[in-house]
Design an enzyme around this catalytic site. Structure first.
Site, short mmCIF file in Angstrom:
data_model
loop_
_atom_site.label_atom_id
_atom_site.label_comp_id
_atom_site.label_asym_id
_atom_site.label_seq_id
_atom_site.Cartn_x
_atom_site.Cartn_y
_atom_site.Cartn_z
N ARG A 59 0.71 -1.16 -0.06
CA ARG A 59 0.03 -0.01 -0.12
C ARG A 59 0.98 1.25 0.00
O ARG A 59 0.62 2.50 -0.55
CB ARG A 59 -0.94 0.09 1.27
CG ARG A 59 -1.70 1.19 1.20
CD ARG A 59 -3.24 0.86 2.22
NE ARG A 59 -4.13 1.97 2.08
CZ ARG A 59 -4.49 2.81 3.22
NH1 ARG A 59 -3.80 2.66 4.40
NH2 ARG A 59 -5.38 3.69 2.88
N HIS A 63 0.36 4.49 -2.53
CA HIS A 63 0.45 5.73 -2.04
C HIS A 63 1.44 6.70 -2.47
O HIS A 63 1.02 7.82 -2.44
CB HIS A 63 0.00 6.04 -0.56
CG HIS A 63 -1.25 5.57 -0.16
ND1 HIS A 63 -2.21 6.10 0.61
CD2 HIS A 63 -2.20 4.71 -0.79
CE1 HIS A 63 -3.42 5.47 0.74
NE2 HIS A 63 -3.24 4.51 -0.04
N ASN A 88 -3.25 8.89 4.50
CA ASN A 88 -1.79 8.17 4.73
C ASN A 88 -1.61 7.83 6.08
O ASN A 88 -0.71 7.20 6.52
CB ASN A 88 -0.81 9.11 4.13
CG ASN A 88 -0.53 9.03 2.54
OD1 ASN A 88 -1.30 8.16 2.11
ND2 ASN A 88 -0.30 10.02 2.01
N HIS A 185 -6.20 -5.76 -2.64
CA HIS A 185 -6.87 -6.01 -1.28
C HIS A 185 -7.26 -7.43 -1.07
O HIS A 185 -7.96 -7.73 -0.04
CB HIS A 185 -8.30 -5.22 -1.58
CG HIS A 185 -8.07 -3.97 -1.53
ND1 HIS A 185 -8.97 -3.05 -1.67
CD2 HIS A 185 -6.98 -3.05 -1.07
CE1 HIS A 185 -8.54 -1.67 -1.43
NE2 HIS A 185 -7.19 -1.89 -1.32
C1 HEM Z 1 -10.12 2.55 -5.64
C2 HEM Z 1 -8.91 2.40 -5.00
C3 HEM Z 1 -8.53 1.96 -3.74
C4 HEM Z 1 -9.05 2.56 -2.49
C5 HEM Z 1 -10.55 3.44 -2.59
C6 HEM Z 1 -8.45 2.01 -1.48
C7 HEM Z 1 -8.71 2.09 -0.17
C8 HEM Z 1 -8.04 1.42 0.76
C9 HEM Z 1 -8.59 1.57 2.27
C10 HEM Z 1 -9.81 2.32 2.70
C11 HEM Z 1 -7.88 0.73 2.97
C12 HEM Z 1 -7.92 0.33 4.54
C13 HEM Z 1 -6.84 1.42 5.26
C14 HEM Z 1 -6.94 1.35 6.66
O1 HEM Z 1 -7.93 1.18 7.07
O2 HEM Z 1 -5.76 1.59 7.30
C15 HEM Z 1 -6.82 -0.02 1.94
C16 HEM Z 1 -6.27 -0.97 2.26
C17 HEM Z 1 -5.08 -1.67 1.32
N1 HEM Z 1 -5.07 -1.10 0.27
FE1 HEM Z 1 -6.16 0.01 -0.88
N2 HEM Z 1 -7.53 1.07 -2.07
C18 HEM Z 1 -7.27 1.30 -3.18
C19 HEM Z 1 -6.40 0.71 -4.42
C20 HEM Z 1 -5.35 -0.13 -3.84
C21 HEM Z 1 -4.21 -0.24 -4.64
C22 HEM Z 1 -4.09 0.12 -6.14
C23 HEM Z 1 -3.38 -0.87 -4.01
C24 HEM Z 1 -2.15 -1.62 -4.36
C25 HEM Z 1 -1.52 -1.88 -5.55
C26 HEM Z 1 -3.98 -0.99 -2.51
C27 HEM Z 1 -3.49 -1.81 -1.62
C28 HEM Z 1 -3.84 -1.95 -0.37
C29 HEM Z 1 -3.43 -2.73 0.50
C30 HEM Z 1 -2.21 -3.63 0.56
C31 HEM Z 1 -4.05 -2.40 1.81
C32 HEM Z 1 -3.82 -3.23 3.23
C33 HEM Z 1 -3.09 -2.39 4.11
C34 HEM Z 1 -2.74 -3.05 5.60
O3 HEM Z 1 -3.08 -4.00 5.78
O4 HEM Z 1 -1.97 -2.16 6.22
N3 HEM Z 1 -5.20 -0.39 -2.47
N4 HEM Z 1 -7.25 0.50 0.77
#
Ligand code: HEM
Ligand SMILES: *[C@@H]1O[C@H](CO)[C@@H](O)[C@H](O)[C@H]1NC(C)=O
Length: 322
Positions: A59, A63, A88, A185
């Site tokens: 992630r 970002h 972030n 995800h």
């Molecule tokens: C429309 C696109 C996206 C939205 C709205 C989105 C939104 C989010 C949100 C709200 C979280 C939870 C954050 C938290 O509670 O701390 C999350 C987690 C995550 N996102 Fe996304 N995301 C998107 C696209 C992506 C992309 C393109 C990637 C990587 C290529 C990605 C990788 C991740 C990962 C791996 C997590 C888990 C992070 C953790 O466990 O600390 N996301 N995302």
């Protein structure tokens, strides 16, 4: 003859300038031969202690790339930097990047950029989570600008498909890239806060979001009670939160997406067909394999507005501009 020579020279110059304006795999093979192995062993050591650290690293790279390009700008600490902006605040894995950087500064001072460490760490994180691996083109330079006011390019979990599409296409990524990359995800977690509004009084209807599978709704309500702790962590992929597989897409198909933005991928024909393909519900629908497409989409994302050559700098410490 002269015309032919001219065309030849012109083409040579074009090829040369393309080469100059691009990243390349093995950029550090002579300047710091242990660069990639050092990042790998560092990510692995942290992963062995905590397998959920992989999701954090993946992630961070996303970002980083969406704001100022993949230039390590997300790593800079300070009250008005990207890292301190609301989207972030939940990022994690910075200590892994810092750990790799300090080892690399000991090995080859001033050579390996933080932006490249982030890109390599994301690849290693996916690989360690049983996902695909790929060669990461390197040669990124670190940016010297990081502003919290510029983080609005990042998608929000409340974004409609058209807004998600706009934000991705602004970075040169199409619907196929969007669906493929959001497949990230399949690992990681989210705070209750980011989806709890779907569980109780969704859009002031008095009812939950109707797109949530009934059985899953009860599970989510138990995990995130109405007035409970909003910072409680929930897996984004209910079946296998530390394994990089296609279950995320099966979840979205079955109404088991956690974030509203994830579930909406099923709500529109263009994105639904891609989800359906990866979920394997229609054999050979588009003939795409997630483990083949994800690396390709990552290489595209990893190249967004990169700084190369003499642009930017090679930071000494990833959290500080030199
Ligand atoms: C429309 C696109 C996206 C939205 C709205 C989105 C939104 C989010 C949100 C709200 C979280 C939870 C954050 C938290 O509670 O701390 C999350 C987690 C995550 N996102 Fe996304 N995301 C998107 C696209 C992506 C992309 C393109 C990637 C990587 C290529 C990605 C990788 C991740 C990962 C791996 C997590 C888990 C992070 C953790 O466990 O600390 N996301 N995302
Ligand atoms: C849902 O929210 C709306 C708007 O805030 C409110 O008027 C309504 O009473 C709420 N319904 C329930 C069942 O809580």
């Amino acid at each position: 003859m002269e015309a032919k020579l001219f065309v030849f020279l012109l083409i040579s110059v074009m090829i040369f300038s393309v080469a100059q304006s691009q990243l390349k795999t093995g950029f550090y093979s002579s300047s710091c031969p242990r660069a990639e192995a050092t990042v790998r062993s560092t990510v692995e050591a942290h992963f062995n202690k905590d397998p959920t650290s992989a999701a954090g690293l993946l992630r961070v790279h996303f970002h980083d790339c969406f704001v100022q390009g993949c230039d390590g700008s997300v790593l800079i600490t300070g009250s008005s930097t990207e890292r301190n902006a609301p989207p972030n605040l939940g990022l994690r894995g910075f200590e892994v990047i810092d750990d790799a950087k300090s080892q690399l500064e000991a090995l080859c001072p001033g050579v390996v950029s933080c932006a490249d460490i982030v890109a390599l760490a994301a690849r290693d994180a996916v690989d360690l989570s049983d996902g695909p691996s790929w060669s990461v083109p390197t040669g990124r330079r670190d940016g010297r600008v990081s502003l919290s006011s510029q983080t609005s390019d990042l998608p929000s979990p409340l974004d409609s498909i058209s807004v998600q599409r706009q934000k991705f296409s602004a970075k040169g990524l199409d619907d196929h890239d969007l669906v493929t990359l959001v497949g990230a995800h399949t690992i990681g977690q989210t705070d209750c806060l980011f989806f709890r509004y779907r569980l109780y009084n969704f859009t002031a209807t008095g009812n939950p979001d109707p797109t949530i599978n009934q059985a899953f709704l009860s599970q989510l309500q138990a995990l995130c009670p109405k007035d409970g702790d909003g910072s409680k962590r929930v897996a984004l992929d209910k079946d296998s939160q530390t394994t990089f597989d296609v279950s995320f897409f099966k979840n979205v198909r079955d109404g088991n997406g956690v974030l509203e933005s994830d579930q909406r991928l099923w709500g529109e024909a263009a994105t639904r067909s891609i989800v359906q393909n990866y979920a394997g519900s229609v054999r050979g629908l588009l003939g795409l394999r997630f483990d083949v497409e994800f690396p390709k989409a990552m290489i595209k994302m990893s190249s967004i507005e990169v700084k190369i050559g003499t642009q930017g700098e090679i930071r000494k410490v990833c959290s500080k501009i030199n």
